[in-house]
Design a protein around this motif. Sequence first.
Motif, short mmCIF file in Angstrom:
data_model
loop_
_atom_site.label_atom_id
_atom_site.label_comp_id
_atom_site.label_asym_id
_atom_site.label_seq_id
_atom_site.Cartn_x
_atom_site.Cartn_y
_atom_site.Cartn_z
N GLY A 53 23.70 12.48 60.03
CA GLY A 53 23.26 12.93 58.73
C GLY A 53 22.53 14.26 58.56
N ASN A 54 21.93 14.53 59.76
CA ASN A 54 21.06 15.68 59.53
C ASN A 54 21.90 17.02 59.47
OD1 ASN A 54 18.74 17.54 59.75
ND2 ASN A 54 18.04 16.00 61.40
N ILE A 55 21.48 17.99 58.43
CA ILE A 55 22.03 19.17 58.22
C ILE A 55 21.41 20.48 59.10
CG2 ILE A 55 23.00 18.68 56.01
CD1 ILE A 55 20.60 20.29 54.78
N GLU A 56 20.31 20.31 59.67
CA GLU A 56 19.64 21.40 60.35
C GLU A 56 19.70 21.23 61.85
OE1 GLU A 56 15.27 20.94 60.26
OE2 GLU A 56 15.06 23.09 61.13
N MET A 57 20.24 22.39 62.50
CA MET A 57 20.53 22.30 63.98
C MET A 57 19.00 22.60 64.57
SD MET A 57 23.64 21.30 64.23
CE MET A 57 23.10 20.25 62.79
N LYS A 58 18.30 21.71 64.69
CA LYS A 58 16.74 22.00 64.98
C LYS A 58 16.44 22.66 66.29
CE LYS A 58 15.22 17.33 65.29
NZ LYS A 58 14.58 16.21 64.98
N ARG A 59 17.46 22.20 67.21
CA ARG A 59 17.19 22.74 68.75
C ARG A 59 17.67 24.05 68.79
NH1 ARG A 59 18.25 17.57 67.85
NH2 ARG A 59 17.02 16.06 68.54
N THR A 60 18.81 24.34 68.34
CA THR A 60 19.45 25.73 68.59
C THR A 60 19.22 26.48 67.33
OG1 THR A 60 21.73 25.08 67.66
CG2 THR A 60 21.19 24.57 70.01
N ALA A 61 18.88 26.15 66.31
CA ALA A 61 18.70 27.12 65.01
C ALA A 61 17.97 26.43 63.95
CB ALA A 61 20.30 27.22 64.45
N PRO A 62 16.64 26.64 64.26
CA PRO A 62 15.58 25.86 63.25
C PRO A 62 15.83 26.50 61.97
CG PRO A 62 14.51 26.40 65.35
CD PRO A 62 15.77 27.06 65.19
N GLY A 63 15.80 25.87 60.98
CA GLY A 63 15.92 26.27 59.46
C GLY A 63 17.36 26.63 58.84
N SER A 64 18.34 26.15 59.87
CA SER A 64 19.82 26.28 59.58
C SER A 64 20.21 25.30 58.60
CB SER A 64 20.50 26.34 60.94
OG SER A 64 20.46 25.14 61.49
N ASP A 65 21.16 25.34 57.69
CA ASP A 65 22.07 24.27 57.05
C ASP A 65 23.50 24.37 57.54
OD1 ASP A 65 23.31 23.06 55.25
OD2 ASP A 65 22.16 23.58 53.69
N ILE A 76 30.71 23.64 52.91
CA ILE A 76 31.21 22.31 53.10
C ILE A 76 30.37 21.13 52.33
CG2 ILE A 76 32.31 22.45 55.35
CD1 ILE A 76 30.28 21.19 56.58
N LYS A 77 29.76 21.71 51.32
CA LYS A 77 28.58 20.97 50.71
C LYS A 77 29.22 19.90 49.98
CE LYS A 77 24.45 23.77 49.82
NZ LYS A 77 23.79 24.43 48.65
N GLU A 78 30.68 20.22 49.24
CA GLU A 78 31.35 19.02 48.58
C GLU A 78 32.02 18.02 49.46
OE1 GLU A 78 35.07 19.83 46.88
OE2 GLU A 78 34.70 22.04 47.25
N TYR A 79 32.00 18.24 50.67
CA TYR A 79 32.45 17.28 51.64
C TYR A 79 31.73 16.57 52.36
CZ TYR A 79 36.88 20.10 51.10
OH TYR A 79 38.14 20.91 50.61
N TRP A 80 30.04 16.90 52.46
CA TRP A 80 29.11 16.17 53.41
C TRP A 80 28.84 14.86 52.89
CZ3 TRP A 80 27.34 18.06 57.76
CH2 TRP A 80 26.40 17.45 58.36
N LYS A 81 28.71 14.14 54.05
CA LYS A 81 28.46 12.78 53.93
C LYS A 81 27.29 12.43 54.79
CE LYS A 81 32.51 10.35 51.88
NZ LYS A 81 33.54 11.39 52.30
N ASP A 82 26.52 11.27 54.52
CA ASP A 82 25.38 11.10 55.15
C ASP A 82 25.60 10.12 56.79
OD1 ASP A 82 23.60 12.28 53.49
OD2 ASP A 82 23.35 10.38 52.48
N ASP A 83 26.89 9.94 56.91
CA ASP A 83 27.09 9.52 58.26
C ASP A 83 27.64 10.63 59.18
OD1 ASP A 83 29.72 9.81 57.04
OD2 ASP A 83 30.42 7.82 58.03
N PHE A 84 27.90 11.77 58.89
CA PHE A 84 28.10 12.86 59.72
C PHE A 84 27.33 13.18 60.93
CE2 PHE A 84 31.37 15.33 56.36
CZ PHE A 84 32.08 14.11 56.33
#
Lengths: 257, 257
Positions: A62-74, A97-105
């Motif tokens: 469910g995390n939208i930030e790629m914190k290891r390779t791109a901090p601050g990303s969405d 893909i905001k309208e497609y996003w789900k918390d189990d992705f």
Amino acid sequence: MTPKEFREVCRSGDFDSNSAGYAPGYAQANLVILPKEHAYDFLLFCQRNPKPCPLLEVSDVGNIEMKRTAPGSDIRTDLPKYRIYEDGVLTAEVTDIKEYWKDDFVTFLLGCSFSFEDALENAGLAVRHLQEKRNVPMYRTNIPCDSAGVFSGNLVVSMRPYKPRDAIKAAMITGRYPNVHGSPVHIGSPCDIGINNINAPDYGDAVTIHPDEVPVFWACGVTPQAVLLASKPAFAITHAPGHMFVTDLVNESLACL
Amino acid sequence: MTPKEFREVCRSGDFDSNSAGYAPGYAQANLVILPKEHAYDFLLFCQRNPKPCPLLEVSDVGNIEMKRTAPGSDIRTDLPKYRIYEDGVLTAEVTDIKEYWKDDFVTFLLGCSFSFEDALENAGLAVRHLQEKRNVPMYRTNIPCDSAGVFSGNLVVSMRPYKPRDAIKAAMITGRYPNVHGSPVHIGSPCDIGINNINAPDYGDAVTIHPDEVPVFWACGVTPQAVLLASKPAFAITHAPGHMFVTDLVNESLACL
């Protein structure tokens, strides 16, 4: 543009083109997003097939930030273009893909050959499809991947022609980068690996092969996408071809160090 | 003894000692067995922390044969000694795990430093704890691992002392083997990484460090076990320390090639 600036331009909706050539020197990544229920099998498939599926980052659920390779990303907005697949069928191509996003992705970022092409060119080994301003030629092979759960299929390879002595150098240079496909999987006769016509690639464009050159084949990031979609998951998102995620990792950091 | 012969002697119940030195030249592996419910988090932890947790093979659920690294093996019997943990507490040490086996178990084999010590010795770099016939000294550090689900904790390192010029060679040699911990994580001052007394290791034995030598620290396979047990899983099985699984992989095949 820095990687962060590139991602911000994508986020603002002002950029939906090919990412090749932007933020030079930084690693671009293939994208796969899957619901959690398929994540274990896909993660295991990548572990078992590291040459076609070199993982740069796997998100928390469910995390939208790629914190290891791109901090601050969405990850929902920061690529130029995405593809939506339902039951293995392409149903939409979108710029976020905001309208497609789900918390189990779960998001998977996989290394891309742009990084090792940078290393080849830095070493003076010109890359033919870049010289000819085409897409890299890619081929389905008869080499089976190691299956994992619902995922199985054959390896897809990319091809770059070189003179034999340069083919050897190219193998040594790319072998330093196991996180972006590593050393070649084959050199020479295409039919040895199930390729019948080198001039008719299954993906991308044909390129010139001179009489004194041999084709050199590398495991290709199209493999996980092809394998994934062949299993017809109920839902999946990938980058649109050539429209990659740009990370903050410099290419050289992907070397085996 | 070949790896297969070694596994068969274990299977017959006739061997329950340390595996070091048996089937020389072949890779020995750390063992972790977990119920499927914890397998995703552990697989992700290994993906995120490849230096302490280099995966050599992950089994299919319930499969007893390590078909990629040791065809014909039976993971329930082919190690000299196992440890059983319940709720993170050691409850038994046994020579086979047939009575504990369940169909939802996933087996993880992780690379072991025996393989890169072989490469160091082949290059003329003597390994101190082998010279002194002791266990390698290991230390808890203040370096956090990258967490995954229920699993988090600090890196455990092993230490081998070298003269500075040999420390550089040792870094380059082991850097070729990312599947068995790879290059060192630190050279020099122990307190930089949270080690207060180099003569009092947290695991294993102290070794002599001569005045003209520096300690060289590598990520250690004890890390995943320590992290795993700290999360107190309801059930887990590991190898007993030093009583490893012997694979059919030659050490050199673990190089980045």
